[in-house]
Scaffold this motif. Structure first.
Motif, PDB file in Angstrom:
ATOM      1  N   ASN A   1      71.095  36.430 -94.093  1.00 55.67           N
ATOM      2  CA  ASN A   1      70.331  35.948 -95.295  1.00 55.67           C
ATOM      3  C   ASN A   1      69.098  36.657 -95.532  1.00 55.67           C
ATOM      4  O   ASN A   1      68.643  37.828 -94.406  1.00 55.67           O
ATOM      5  CB  ASN A   1      70.095  34.512 -94.995  1.00 55.67           C
TER       6      ASN A   1
ATOM      7  N   ILE B   1      70.004  35.393 -99.988  1.00 52.68           N
ATOM      8  CA  ILE B   1      70.702  34.094 -99.487  1.00 52.68           C
ATOM      9  C   ILE B   1      69.908  33.385 -98.685  1.00 52.68           C
ATOM     10  O   ILE B   1      69.209  34.007 -97.837  1.00 52.68           O
ATOM     11  CB  ILE B   1      71.986  34.710 -98.456  1.00 52.68           C
ATOM     12  N   ASP B   2      69.860  31.973 -99.173  1.00 59.50           N
ATOM     13  CA  ASP B   2      68.830  31.237 -98.596  1.00 59.50           C
ATOM     14  C   ASP B   2      69.279  30.306 -97.406  1.00 59.50           C
ATOM     15  O   ASP B   2      68.633  29.636 -96.919  1.00 59.50           O
ATOM     16  CB  ASP B   2      68.204  30.238 -99.722  1.00 59.50           C
TER      17      ASP B   2
ATOM     18  N   THR C   1      73.888  25.131 -98.877  1.00 57.50           N
ATOM     19  CA  THR C   1      73.747  25.645 -99.886  1.00 57.50           C
ATOM     20  C   THR C   1      74.991  25.859-100.737  1.00 57.50           C
ATOM     21  O   THR C   1      75.884  26.217-100.377  1.00 57.50           O
ATOM     22  CB  THR C   1      72.602  26.868-100.011  1.00 57.50           C
TER      23      THR C   1
ATOM     24  N   LEU D   1      75.359  28.238-102.900  1.00 52.10           N
ATOM     25  CA  LEU D   1      75.544  29.584-103.000  1.00 52.10           C
ATOM     26  C   LEU D   1      76.431  30.106-101.917  1.00 52.10           C
ATOM     27  O   LEU D   1      77.268  30.973-101.986  1.00 52.10           O
ATOM     28  CB  LEU D   1      74.374  30.269-103.191  1.00 52.10           C
TER      29      LEU D   1
ATOM     30  N   VAL E   1      74.616  39.366-102.794  1.00 50.90           N
ATOM     31  CA  VAL E   1      74.066  38.389-103.605  1.00 50.90           C
ATOM     32  C   VAL E   1      72.820  39.161-104.283  1.00 50.90           C
ATOM     33  O   VAL E   1      71.766  39.375-103.700  1.00 50.90           O
ATOM     34  CB  VAL E   1      73.672  37.078-102.959  1.00 50.90           C
TER      35      VAL E   1
ATOM     36  N   GLN F   1      69.343  39.116-107.316  1.00 50.40           N
ATOM     37  CA  GLN F   1      68.281  38.443-107.529  1.00 50.40           C
ATOM     38  C   GLN F   1      68.476  37.246-108.469  1.00 50.40           C
ATOM     39  O   GLN F   1      67.883  36.444-108.476  1.00 50.40           O
ATOM     40  CB  GLN F   1      66.981  39.445-108.230  1.00 50.40           C
TER      41      GLN F   1
ATOM     42  N   HIS G   1      71.133  35.443-107.917  1.00 57.22           N
ATOM     43  CA  HIS G   1      71.913  34.655-107.126  1.00 57.22           C
ATOM     44  C   HIS G   1      73.425  34.725-107.689  1.00 57.22           C
ATOM     45  O   HIS G   1      73.981  33.866-107.800  1.00 57.22           O
ATOM     46  CB  HIS G   1      71.465  33.108-107.037  1.00 57.22           C
TER      47      HIS G   1
ATOM     48  N   ASN H   1      80.010  33.950-110.095  1.00 56.66           N
ATOM     49  CA  ASN H   1      80.359  32.666-108.997  1.00 56.66           C
ATOM     50  C   ASN H   1      81.700  32.912-108.624  1.00 56.66           C
ATOM     51  O   ASN H   1      82.406  33.761-109.031  1.00 56.66           O
ATOM     52  CB  ASN H   1      79.910  31.512-109.870  1.00 56.66           C
TER      53      ASN H   1
END
Length: 309
Positions: free
Chosen positions: A120, A152-153, A165, A167, A193, A195, A197, A214
């Protein structure tokens, strides 16, 4: 006839009573045998081709060396406690501990099977198993699975946990689809991934990026890409495009790479446009300075400019 009806249920009941009594005697015998039984050895079975855990690690978890399971009475060994110890290990998916009548403790451990490695944006690094559960890396073994990095968060608290999340769930869905398809499993080397997302695929063959977007309609999108690979790339070459956009279900958009010839042509055109612009600016400057006596430019598209005196 009446006597037969009376004796038949009595015989059946008597038979059940004998079976029950025999079962009680057998259980009593087993309990007595168990009290006298001691652990002679511990057998460990670890199926699968992943090696996060080895026999030594299992021995450390069960403390077979320090507690000396071998030689202890079976009744003094907490079988369920041993199972719980194994299940608390983050690499263990399933654990079963049971006893044979010869005094052997059988240990069967099934390890988690990672299919994705996430790095991440907070520099945390962890696996995701086939059930979508996060798990830590191992010092003993590095799994050869699809990797993803970028914006990635999804956080990792160093314990087995589900994905939180949206994503990360889409990335997992994409990785799971790729690993189940032999063609894409061999062709896709990495996920990224960006910017925005959006998910990008990094292929093993070719230098282009594949913009997936996606995880919706994965089958349709990758089938479109397969058709593009078969029909378009053989005509122009694998390195003709720097980006292949498949995020739209009904089309594939290819952004071409700029070749050396294209670069020279573009530079030549830029120089020509610069000279033309400079000539026009100089002409305008001269006509402004001359005022009413300035000549009139009839056409700037002609090779030779006509001027009226």
């Amino acid at each position: 006839m009446f006597k037969k009806r009376i004796w038949k249920p009595l015989l059946i009941g008597f038979g059940w009573l004998i079976c029950l009594a025999g079962l009680v005697v057998l259980m009593s015998f087993i309990e007595v045998k168990k009290e006298e039984l001691v652990c002679k050895k511990v057998k460990v079975y670890i199926p699968g081709n992943q090696y996060f855990l080895d026999r030594q690690e299992i021995d450390n978890i069960l403390q077979t060396t320090s507690n000396s399971l071998v030689g202890r009475r079976i009744q003094n060994i907490d079988i369920h406690g041993l199972e719980n110890k194994l299940r608390r290990n983050p690499f263990v998916e399933f654990a079963k501990v049971y006893l044979d009548m010869d005094g052997t403790i059988q240990v069967e451990v099934s390890q988690r099977q990672p299919i994705l490695r996430i790095m991440n944006r907070f520099d945390q690094d962890f696996y995701v198993d086939e059930h979508g559960l996060k798990m830590p890396l191992s010092q003993n073994f590095t799994a050869r699975v699809l990797a993803v990095n970028g914006f990635i968060d999804e956080l990792f608290a160093n314990k087995v946990d589900s994905l939180h999340t949206a994503l990360a769930k889409e990335v997992f869905k994409t990785a799971d689809f790729i690993r189940k398809d032999s063609l894409w499993d061999a062709q896709i080397a990495q996920l990224y991934v960006n910017q925005d997302h959006e998910i990008e695929l990094i292929p093993r063959v070719g230098n282009q990026r594949i913009l997936l977007g996606n995880a919706d309609s994965l089958s349709t999108k990758l089938n479109n890409l397969k058709v593009f690979y078969k029909q378009a790339l053989p005509l122009v070459g694998w390195d003709a495009y720097k980006l292949i956009n498949i995020k739209y279900i009904n089309q594939v958009i290819g952004v071409r790479n700029e070749t050396l010839i294209d670069s020279l042509k573009r530079r030549k055109q830029f120089m020509a446009d610069s000279v033309k612009k400079a000539t026009i600016e100089a002409f305008r400057h001269d006509t402004t300075a001359m005022g009413d006596n300035a000549p009139i430019l009839k056409s700037t598209n002609e090779k030779k400019t006509s001027i009226n005196n």
